[in-house]
Design a protein around this motif. Structure first.
Motif, PDB file in Angstrom:
ATOM      1  N   SER A  36       0.821  -1.215   0.000  1.00  0.00           N
ATOM      2  CA  SER A  36       0.000   0.000   0.000  1.00  0.00           C
ATOM      3  C   SER A  36       0.857   1.267   0.000  1.00  0.00           C
ATOM      4  CB  SER A  36      -0.913   0.013   1.224  1.00  0.00           C
ATOM      5  OG  SER A  36      -0.125  -0.055   2.396  1.00  0.00           O
ATOM      6  N   VAL A  84       3.407   6.836  16.019  1.00  0.00           N
ATOM      7  CA  VAL A  84       3.381   5.879  14.909  1.00  0.00           C
ATOM      8  C   VAL A  84       1.929   5.815  14.419  1.00  0.00           C
ATOM      9  CG1 VAL A  84       3.737   3.446  14.302  1.00  0.00           C
ATOM     10  CG2 VAL A  84       5.286   4.573  15.924  1.00  0.00           C
ATOM     11  N   PRO A  85       1.673   5.785  13.093  1.00  0.00           N
ATOM     12  CA  PRO A  85       0.271   5.810  12.644  1.00  0.00           C
ATOM     13  C   PRO A  85      -0.612   4.750  13.331  1.00  0.00           C
ATOM     14  CG  PRO A  85       1.748   6.084  10.770  1.00  0.00           C
ATOM     15  CD  PRO A  85       2.631   5.823  11.954  1.00  0.00           C
ATOM     16  N   GLN A  86      -0.150   3.514  13.312  1.00  0.00           N
ATOM     17  CA  GLN A  86      -0.929   2.442  13.939  1.00  0.00           C
ATOM     18  C   GLN A  86      -1.170   2.722  15.428  1.00  0.00           C
ATOM     19  OE1 GLN A  86      -2.953   0.123  13.587  1.00  0.00           O
ATOM     20  NE2 GLN A  86      -1.909  -1.827  13.314  1.00  0.00           N
ATOM     21  N   ILE A 123      -4.144   5.019  15.978  1.00  0.00           N
ATOM     22  CA  ILE A 123      -5.462   4.370  15.969  1.00  0.00           C
ATOM     23  C   ILE A 123      -5.706   3.705  17.328  1.00  0.00           C
ATOM     24  CG2 ILE A 123      -6.872   2.550  14.903  1.00  0.00           C
ATOM     25  CD1 ILE A 123      -5.279   2.988  12.286  1.00  0.00           C
ATOM     26  N   TYR A 141      -8.774  -1.097   7.055  1.00  0.00           N
ATOM     27  CA  TYR A 141      -7.577  -1.453   7.804  1.00  0.00           C
ATOM     28  C   TYR A 141      -8.048  -1.948   9.178  1.00  0.00           C
ATOM     29  CZ  TYR A 141      -2.766  -1.120   9.349  1.00  0.00           C
ATOM     30  OH  TYR A 141      -1.517  -1.428   9.811  1.00  0.00           O
ATOM     31  N   ASN A 186     -12.464   6.535   6.431  1.00  0.00           N
ATOM     32  CA  ASN A 186     -11.117   6.418   5.871  1.00  0.00           C
ATOM     33  C   ASN A 186     -11.198   6.730   4.372  1.00  0.00           C
ATOM     34  OD1 ASN A 186      -9.205   3.537   4.837  1.00  0.00           O
ATOM     35  ND2 ASN A 186      -8.433   5.576   5.220  1.00  0.00           N
ATOM     36  N   ASN A 213      -8.734   2.628   2.029  1.00  0.00           N
ATOM     37  CA  ASN A 213      -8.014   1.355   1.935  1.00  0.00           C
ATOM     38  C   ASN A 213      -9.049   0.273   2.175  1.00  0.00           C
ATOM     39  OD1 ASN A 213      -6.589  -0.993   2.465  1.00  0.00           O
ATOM     40  ND2 ASN A 213      -5.279  -0.135   4.049  1.00  0.00           N
ATOM     41  N   ASP A 251      -9.348   8.610   9.218  1.00  0.00           N
ATOM     42  CA  ASP A 251      -8.027   8.107   8.818  1.00  0.00           C
ATOM     43  C   ASP A 251      -7.728   8.654   7.425  1.00  0.00           C
ATOM     44  OD1 ASP A 251      -6.050   6.484   7.555  1.00  0.00           O
ATOM     45  OD2 ASP A 251      -6.372   4.916   9.050  1.00  0.00           O
ATOM     46  N   MET A 274      -4.632   8.575   5.832  1.00  0.00           N
ATOM     47  CA  MET A 274      -3.264   8.128   5.528  1.00  0.00           C
ATOM     48  C   MET A 274      -2.900   8.244   4.044  1.00  0.00           C
ATOM     49  SD  MET A 274      -1.559   7.384   8.218  1.00  0.00           S
ATOM     50  CE  MET A 274      -0.172   6.402   7.651  1.00  0.00           C
ATOM     51  N   TYR A 275      -3.914   8.253   3.159  1.00  0.00           N
ATOM     52  CA  TYR A 275      -3.618   8.275   1.708  1.00  0.00           C
ATOM     53  C   TYR A 275      -3.903   9.647   1.092  1.00  0.00           C
ATOM     54  CZ  TYR A 275      -3.197   3.281   2.385  1.00  0.00           C
ATOM     55  OH  TYR A 275      -2.790   2.051   2.844  1.00  0.00           O
ATOM     56  N   LEU A 314      -6.075  11.360  11.301  1.00  0.00           N
ATOM     57  CA  LEU A 314      -4.805  10.627  11.340  1.00  0.00           C
ATOM     58  C   LEU A 314      -4.121  10.762   9.985  1.00  0.00           C
ATOM     59  CD1 LEU A 314      -2.902   8.341  12.633  1.00  0.00           C
ATOM     60  CD2 LEU A 314      -4.296   6.745  11.326  1.00  0.00           C
ATOM     61  N   SER A 343       3.901   7.350   5.890  1.00  0.00           N
ATOM     62  CA  SER A 343       4.111   5.981   5.393  1.00  0.00           C
ATOM     63  C   SER A 343       3.705   5.777   3.939  1.00  0.00           C
ATOM     64  CB  SER A 343       3.328   4.984   6.247  1.00  0.00           C
ATOM     65  OG  SER A 343       3.694   5.091   7.587  1.00  0.00           O
ATOM     66  N   LYS A 344       2.635   6.404   3.482  1.00  0.00           N
ATOM     67  CA  LYS A 344       2.074   6.056   2.167  1.00  0.00           C
ATOM     68  C   LYS A 344       2.438   7.110   1.130  1.00  0.00           C
ATOM     69  CE  LYS A 344       0.020   2.891   4.619  1.00  0.00           C
ATOM     70  NZ  LYS A 344       0.502   1.544   4.689  1.00  0.00           N
ATOM     71  N   ARG A 390       8.292   5.292  10.564  1.00  0.00           N
ATOM     72  CA  ARG A 390       7.237   5.067  11.559  1.00  0.00           C
ATOM     73  C   ARG A 390       6.726   6.404  12.118  1.00  0.00           C
ATOM     74  NH1 ARG A 390       5.081   2.480  10.112  1.00  0.00           N
ATOM     75  NH2 ARG A 390       4.056   1.285  11.755  1.00  0.00           N
TER      76      ARG A 390
HETATM   77  C1  LIG Z   1      -5.737   3.142   6.334  1.00  0.00           C
HETATM   78  C2  LIG Z   1      -4.496   2.906   7.123  1.00  0.00           C
HETATM   79  N1  LIG Z   1      -4.386   3.447   8.350  1.00  0.00           N
HETATM   80  C3  LIG Z   1      -3.306   3.255   9.098  1.00  0.00           C
HETATM   81  C4  LIG Z   1      -2.246   2.491   8.668  1.00  0.00           C
HETATM   82  C5  LIG Z   1      -1.062   2.269   9.555  1.00  0.00           C
HETATM   83  O1  LIG Z   1       0.096   2.872   9.071  1.00  0.00           O
HETATM   84  P1  LIG Z   1       1.515   2.372   9.555  1.00  0.00           P
HETATM   85  O2  LIG Z   1       1.657   0.973   9.040  1.00  0.00           O
HETATM   86  O3  LIG Z   1       2.490   3.284   8.945  1.00  0.00           O
HETATM   87  O4  LIG Z   1       1.537   2.401  11.054  1.00  0.00           O
HETATM   88  C6  LIG Z   1      -2.322   1.881   7.406  1.00  0.00           C
HETATM   89  C7  LIG Z   1      -1.227   1.015   6.912  1.00  0.00           C
HETATM   90  O5  LIG Z   1      -1.366   0.241   5.992  1.00  0.00           O
HETATM   91  C8  LIG Z   1      -3.476   2.094   6.616  1.00  0.00           C
HETATM   92  O6  LIG Z   1      -3.608   1.564   5.387  1.00  0.00           O
END
Ligand SMILES: Cc1ncc(COP(=O)(O)O)c(C=O)c1O
Length: 370
Positions: free
Chosen positions: A26, A84-86, A89, A110, A154, A158, A186, A188-189, A213, A217-218, A226
């Motif tokens: 991703s 860290v993104p994760q 969450i 996700y 999101n 994703n 979220d 992230m993209y 968020l 990363s993406k 991270r």
């Molecule tokens: C929608 C979404 N949120 C959060 C994350 C988490 O990001 P990271 O793996 O950089 O912690 C991802 C990772 O694939 C994601 O696709």
């Protein structure tokens, strides 16, 4: 709280570092350290050279938070928490939710965006897209009740690459405001919309009880740093997130924050780099889809580096993916890891090796008579 296995991460763990052809990642092509350092101005470069590897400020380096705040229209650096993104969450769900709470979330998705809530003991209602992978606002409205505490969205999405319109986002915020519901968005993209006009504002800029968020990363091709962040104008939420972080990582890694600052000082270059790779790869993938449209049903994404085509094949998608990775070392992601019942695979097209991976895929199809 006990956590459930994260199916997508366990699947990646099996193949990501052994399969030579990754067609499901991703993230966009990760940068080399030197590529990023070459973008640094003199000041950042000399700060990097004398960087102290000590503990850092818990909320994040002020210079980094300042660069992050520039991605928003109303957010100040005090309204940013670097993590860290994760982790973002996990912290947000733990702070916002209690057993028995009702939440509505985009699905498939996700896993942590719904799993942490389920593991806490919440009642999770899933907002699913239609057959064309379009999210209908009416379906969301039907799921929201007077008891709903949180809406999780999101976009860009994703795994489908779907977006909603600005009017539809405004509709969601209106419902949330009327019913006193918090929104976790979220993003992230973000900034990987193929048409700038489709870009949504960040939800934390539109709604005072929203948490957004985002991270490096993406879109920015820097998952190994991270580095991510939560942004919210709600001071109570922010303080509770900061308190919770003392039990996860306390503070961030100093090299990651410095490199992250350099990345955001060069954000336009990095965004264009990722979009360039995507725009080169997408037509190749669409050609592939046209050639195989009897069984490979392409669903055009509107943003991001992933899509979720439907597979009209005999047998299970899991067996198909496992056979492909075992025989050719080519990794796809079956719908099962998303807990999604319709037959789809996730395809990633943010990597430079996509043309080579497609050639290997074609070879497999020929050999297997598909
Ligand atoms: C929608 C979404 N949120 C959060 C994350 C988490 O990001 P990271 O793996 O950089 O912690 C991802 C990772 O694939 C994601 O696709």
């Amino acid at each position: 709280m006990k956590v459930s296995p994260f199916k997508l991460e366990r699947y990646f763990d099996k193949y990501e570092f052994s399969a030579p052809y990754l067609l499901s990642s991703s993230d966009c092509e990760p940068l080399l350290l030197n590529e990023l350092l070459e973008m640094a101005d003199e000041n950042s470069r000399s700060e990097w050279d004398v960087l102290k590897l000590g503990y850092t400020e818990s909320k994040g380096d002020p210079a980094f938070r300042n660069e992050i705040s520039k991605l928003y229209t109303s957010i100040t650096s005090d309204e940013v928490l670097v993590l860290v993104p994760q982790e973002g969450i996990f912290i947000a769900m733990n702070v916002l939710l209690e057993e028995g709470d009702h939440i509505v979330t985009t699905f498939p998705g996700y896993q942590s965006l719904y799993q942490v809530a389920e593991d806490i003991g919440c009642n999770v209602c899933k907002w699913e897209p239609d057959q064309n992978l379009k999210f209908q606002i009416q379906d969301l409205k039907d799921l929201v009740t007077d008891k709903t505490k949180l809406i999780v969205i999101n976009f860009p999405h994703n795994p489908t690459g779907a977006l909603i319109s600005k009017n539809e986002l405004d509709d969601i915020i209106t419902i949330a405001r009327e019913k006193g519901i918090t929104i976790f968005s979220d993003e992230m993209y973000r900034f990987m919309e193929y048409d700038d006009k489709d870009r949504l504002p960040s939800v934390c800029d539109l709604y005072e009880n929203a948490i957004s968020l985002f991270g490096l990363s993406k879109t920015f091709g820097l998952p190994g740093l991270r580095m991510g962040w939560l942004t919210t104008r709600n001071k109570k939420f922010m303080q509770e997130f900061v308190n919770f972080k003392d039990y996860t990582t306390i503070c961030n890694n100093a090299p990651g924050e410095k490199l992250g600052t350099i990345a955001l000082q060069n954000k336009e270059k990095l965004i264009q780099r990722s979009l360039g790779i995507i725009q080169k790869n997408l037509p190749l993938l669409e050609d592939f889809a046209n050639r195989h449209n009897k069984w490979f049903v392409w669903k055009s994404p509107k943003a991001g580096s992933i899509a979720f085509p439907e597979l009209k094949i005999n047998g299970t998608v899991m067996d198909f993916c496992q056979d492909l990775v075992k025989k050719k070392g080519l990794m796809l992601l079956p719908h099962d890891v998303y807990d999604f019942s319709r037959k789809h695979v996730r395809i990633g097209f943010g990597r430079k090796s996509l043309p080579e991976a497609l050639t290997v895929f074609e070879k497999y199809l020929k050999e297997e008579n598909i």
